[in-house]
Design a protein around this motif. Structure first.
Motif, PDB file in Angstrom:
ATOM      1  N   ASP A  48      29.075  35.906  39.199  1.00 35.95           N
ATOM      2  CA  ASP A  48      29.447  36.242  40.258  1.00 35.95           C
ATOM      3  C   ASP A  48      30.713  37.007  39.807  1.00 35.95           C
ATOM      4  O   ASP A  48      31.431  38.173  40.458  1.00 35.95           O
ATOM      5  N   VAL A  49      31.430  37.312  39.029  1.00 37.06           N
ATOM      6  CA  VAL A  49      32.521  37.441  38.231  1.00 37.06           C
ATOM      7  C   VAL A  49      32.630  39.268  38.506  1.00 37.06           C
ATOM      8  O   VAL A  49      32.610  39.757  38.625  1.00 37.06           O
ATOM      9  N   LYS A  50      30.489  39.577  37.874  1.00 41.25           N
ATOM     10  CA  LYS A  50      30.700  40.818  38.054  1.00 41.25           C
ATOM     11  C   LYS A  50      30.716  41.514  39.536  1.00 41.25           C
ATOM     12  O   LYS A  50      31.363  42.489  39.892  1.00 41.25           O
ATOM     13  N   ASP A  51      30.055  40.674  40.335  1.00 45.26           N
ATOM     14  CA  ASP A  51      30.009  40.778  41.795  1.00 45.26           C
ATOM     15  C   ASP A  51      31.196  41.123  42.107  1.00 45.26           C
ATOM     16  O   ASP A  51      31.549  41.534  43.332  1.00 45.26           O
ATOM     17  N   VAL A  52      32.590  40.316  42.115  1.00 45.81           N
ATOM     18  CA  VAL A  52      33.474  40.608  42.419  1.00 45.81           C
ATOM     19  C   VAL A  52      33.967  41.348  41.678  1.00 45.81           C
ATOM     20  O   VAL A  52      35.184  42.828  42.707  1.00 45.81           O
ATOM     21  N   PRO A 101      45.048  43.713  40.527  1.00 46.34           N
ATOM     22  CA  PRO A 101      44.693  42.064  39.881  1.00 46.34           C
ATOM     23  C   PRO A 101      45.283  41.041  40.681  1.00 46.34           C
ATOM     24  O   PRO A 101      44.576  40.454  39.872  1.00 46.34           O
ATOM     25  N   VAL A 102      45.736  41.240  41.472  1.00 42.81           N
ATOM     26  CA  VAL A 102      46.073  40.181  42.083  1.00 42.81           C
ATOM     27  C   VAL A 102      44.952  39.684  42.484  1.00 42.81           C
ATOM     28  O   VAL A 102      44.553  38.543  42.942  1.00 42.81           O
ATOM     29  N   GLU A 103      44.450  40.517  43.456  1.00 43.44           N
ATOM     30  CA  GLU A 103      42.848  40.745  44.354  1.00 43.44           C
ATOM     31  C   GLU A 103      41.942  39.825  43.742  1.00 43.44           C
ATOM     32  O   GLU A 103      41.588  38.852  44.250  1.00 43.44           O
ATOM     33  N   ALA A 104      41.605  40.463  42.326  1.00 40.46           N
ATOM     34  CA  ALA A 104      40.739  39.456  41.478  1.00 40.46           C
ATOM     35  C   ALA A 104      41.154  38.688  41.535  1.00 40.46           C
ATOM     36  O   ALA A 104      40.283  37.524  40.938  1.00 40.46           O
ATOM     37  N   LEU A 105      42.512  38.406  40.808  1.00 42.05           N
ATOM     38  CA  LEU A 105      42.530  36.775  40.339  1.00 42.05           C
ATOM     39  C   LEU A 105      42.755  35.067  41.608  1.00 42.05           C
ATOM     40  O   LEU A 105      42.546  34.326  40.843  1.00 42.05           O
ATOM     41  N   VAL A 106      42.467  36.038  42.762  1.00 39.89           N
ATOM     42  CA  VAL A 106      41.948  35.178  44.005  1.00 39.89           C
ATOM     43  C   VAL A 106      40.998  35.148  43.910  1.00 39.89           C
ATOM     44  O   VAL A 106      40.492  33.831  44.258  1.00 39.89           O
ATOM     45  N   GLU A 107      40.427  36.134  44.123  1.00 38.79           N
ATOM     46  CA  GLU A 107      39.400  36.242  44.468  1.00 38.79           C
ATOM     47  C   GLU A 107      37.455  35.042  43.034  1.00 38.79           C
ATOM     48  O   GLU A 107      37.290  34.428  43.839  1.00 38.79           O
ATOM     49  N   LEU A 108      38.945  35.353  41.883  1.00 42.36           N
ATOM     50  CA  LEU A 108      38.365  34.669  40.953  1.00 42.36           C
ATOM     51  C   LEU A 108      38.672  32.767  40.589  1.00 42.36           C
ATOM     52  O   LEU A 108      38.104  32.237  39.315  1.00 42.36           O
ATOM     53  N   LEU A 123      36.619  34.019  32.496  1.00 42.89           N
ATOM     54  CA  LEU A 123      37.649  34.785  32.185  1.00 42.89           C
ATOM     55  C   LEU A 123      38.570  34.025  32.076  1.00 42.89           C
ATOM     56  O   LEU A 123      39.089  33.133  33.255  1.00 42.89           O
ATOM     57  N   VAL A 124      39.511  34.543  31.314  1.00 45.36           N
ATOM     58  CA  VAL A 124      40.999  33.694  31.112  1.00 45.36           C
ATOM     59  C   VAL A 124      41.937  35.228  31.994  1.00 45.36           C
ATOM     60  O   VAL A 124      41.269  35.643  32.340  1.00 45.36           O
ATOM     61  N   ALA A 125      42.834  34.414  32.310  1.00 49.40           N
ATOM     62  CA  ALA A 125      43.086  35.136  33.589  1.00 49.40           C
ATOM     63  C   ALA A 125      43.892  36.642  32.897  1.00 49.40           C
ATOM     64  O   ALA A 125      43.871  37.922  33.942  1.00 49.40           O
ATOM     65  N   GLU A 126      44.329  37.446  31.574  1.00 48.05           N
ATOM     66  CA  GLU A 126      44.434  37.973  30.482  1.00 48.05           C
ATOM     67  C   GLU A 126      43.705  38.877  31.318  1.00 48.05           C
ATOM     68  O   GLU A 126      43.411  39.896  31.554  1.00 48.05           O
ATOM     69  N   ASP A 127      42.175  38.202  31.160  1.00 40.16           N
ATOM     70  CA  ASP A 127      41.284  39.520  30.658  1.00 40.16           C
ATOM     71  C   ASP A 127      40.769  39.974  31.874  1.00 40.16           C
ATOM     72  O   ASP A 127      40.534  41.137  32.881  1.00 40.16           O
ATOM     73  N   VAL A 128      41.126  38.760  32.858  1.00 36.96           N
ATOM     74  CA  VAL A 128      40.700  39.548  34.356  1.00 36.96           C
ATOM     75  C   VAL A 128      41.709  40.739  34.900  1.00 36.96           C
ATOM     76  O   VAL A 128      40.903  41.405  35.448  1.00 36.96           O
ATOM     77  N   ILE A 129      42.704  40.278  34.262  1.00 35.35           N
ATOM     78  CA  ILE A 129      44.539  41.267  34.392  1.00 35.35           C
ATOM     79  C   ILE A 129      43.872  42.710  33.876  1.00 35.35           C
ATOM     80  O   ILE A 129      43.771  43.670  34.142  1.00 35.35           O
ATOM     81  N   ALA A 130      43.630  42.114  32.658  1.00 41.23           N
ATOM     82  CA  ALA A 130      42.894  43.476  31.535  1.00 41.23           C
ATOM     83  C   ALA A 130      41.822  44.195  32.626  1.00 41.23           C
ATOM     84  O   ALA A 130      41.925  46.038  32.508  1.00 41.23           O
ATOM     85  N   ALA A 181      32.820  44.064  40.908  1.00 41.78           N
ATOM     86  CA  ALA A 181      31.404  45.209  41.823  1.00 41.78           C
ATOM     87  C   ALA A 181      32.684  45.618  43.208  1.00 41.78           C
ATOM     88  O   ALA A 181      32.762  46.478  43.327  1.00 41.78           O
ATOM     89  N   SER A 182      32.730  44.340  43.939  1.00 47.25           N
ATOM     90  CA  SER A 182      33.044  44.529  45.311  1.00 47.25           C
ATOM     91  C   SER A 182      33.929  44.919  46.047  1.00 47.25           C
ATOM     92  O   SER A 182      34.655  46.139  46.086  1.00 47.25           O
ATOM     93  N   LEU A 183      35.309  45.208  44.558  1.00 45.92           N
ATOM     94  CA  LEU A 183      36.648  45.181  44.412  1.00 45.92           C
ATOM     95  C   LEU A 183      36.825  46.589  43.820  1.00 45.92           C
ATOM     96  O   LEU A 183      37.600  47.521  44.325  1.00 45.92           O
ATOM     97  N   ALA A 184      35.842  46.604  43.090  1.00 49.52           N
ATOM     98  CA  ALA A 184      36.026  48.586  42.541  1.00 49.52           C
ATOM     99  C   ALA A 184      35.121  49.574  43.413  1.00 49.52           C
ATOM    100  O   ALA A 184      35.562  50.220  43.552  1.00 49.52           O
TER     101      ALA A 184
END
Length: 178
Positions: free
Chosen positions: A6-10, A59-66, A43-50, A12-15
């Motif tokens: 799911d994380v990889k799909d999120v 990064p905000v979109e990814a943080l919301v999606e995850l 994943l911790v938020a720091e990893d999601v942002i990086a 992939a979808s955003l990228a």
């Protein structure tokens, strides 16, 4: 809880392209096994942002999606007077940076320096004959800012009501003073 897939799909979808564990490992500068373990544990938020930044996504979109942030939290932050960097003026950015980083003594010193610059600008404007504002930014009531020609005839205007000393000397036949 989201799965590693799911994380990889999120991401992939955003990228807009496939994102692998190795891609994430390269961005996080760690091994693929470490990334897989982090994906499994969440994943911790720091990893999601990086990872988001490494993939050039917001990064905000990814943080919301995850599910690290809710949309209400994001909009509540923006509605609370926060301003996006993209919409802030350079002056607002400098002000905020100064507000967040300078000590009170440095802020006072900076304010004094700014005041001195404004006073110097007012002096330059006076010398150029331009309208000058008072401390509140408004023109004086009797000053419309227009520079007019002054038609001067000798003897017509005096600083006071005393007689013209030059003329009085000439009448008495005395030496004229330069």
């Amino acid at each position: 809880m989201t799965t590693p897939a799911d994380v990889k799909d999120v991401f992939a979808s955003l990228a807009g392209h496939r994102v692998t564990a190795q891609d994430m490992a390269d961005i996080l500068e760690t091994s693929r096994n470490t990334v897989n373990l982090r994906l499994k544990n969440g994943l911790v938020a720091e990893d999601v942002i990086a990872i988001s930044r490494g993939l050039n996504i917001n990064p905000v979109e990814a943080l919301v999606e995850l599910d690290k942030l809710t949309r209400n939290e994001v909009f509540g932050f923006l509605d609370g007077g926060a301003k996006l960097l993209a919409t802030a003026s350079p002056e607002e950015l400098v002000y905020r940076l100064a507000e967040d980083t300078l000590s009170n003594a440095d802020k006072i010193e900076l304010g004094g320096a700014a005041r001195a610059l404004l006073e110097r600008d007012d002096l330059a404007a006076r010398r150029a004959g331009a309208p000058v504002s008072d401390a509140h930014g408004s023109l004086h009531d009797d000053d419309d800012g227009v520079v007019r020609e002054f038609d001067y005839e000798p003897g017509e205007y005096a600083a006071d009501s005393s007689p013209n000393e030059q003329e009085e000397r000439e009448k008495r036949g005395e030496d004229l003073i330069d």
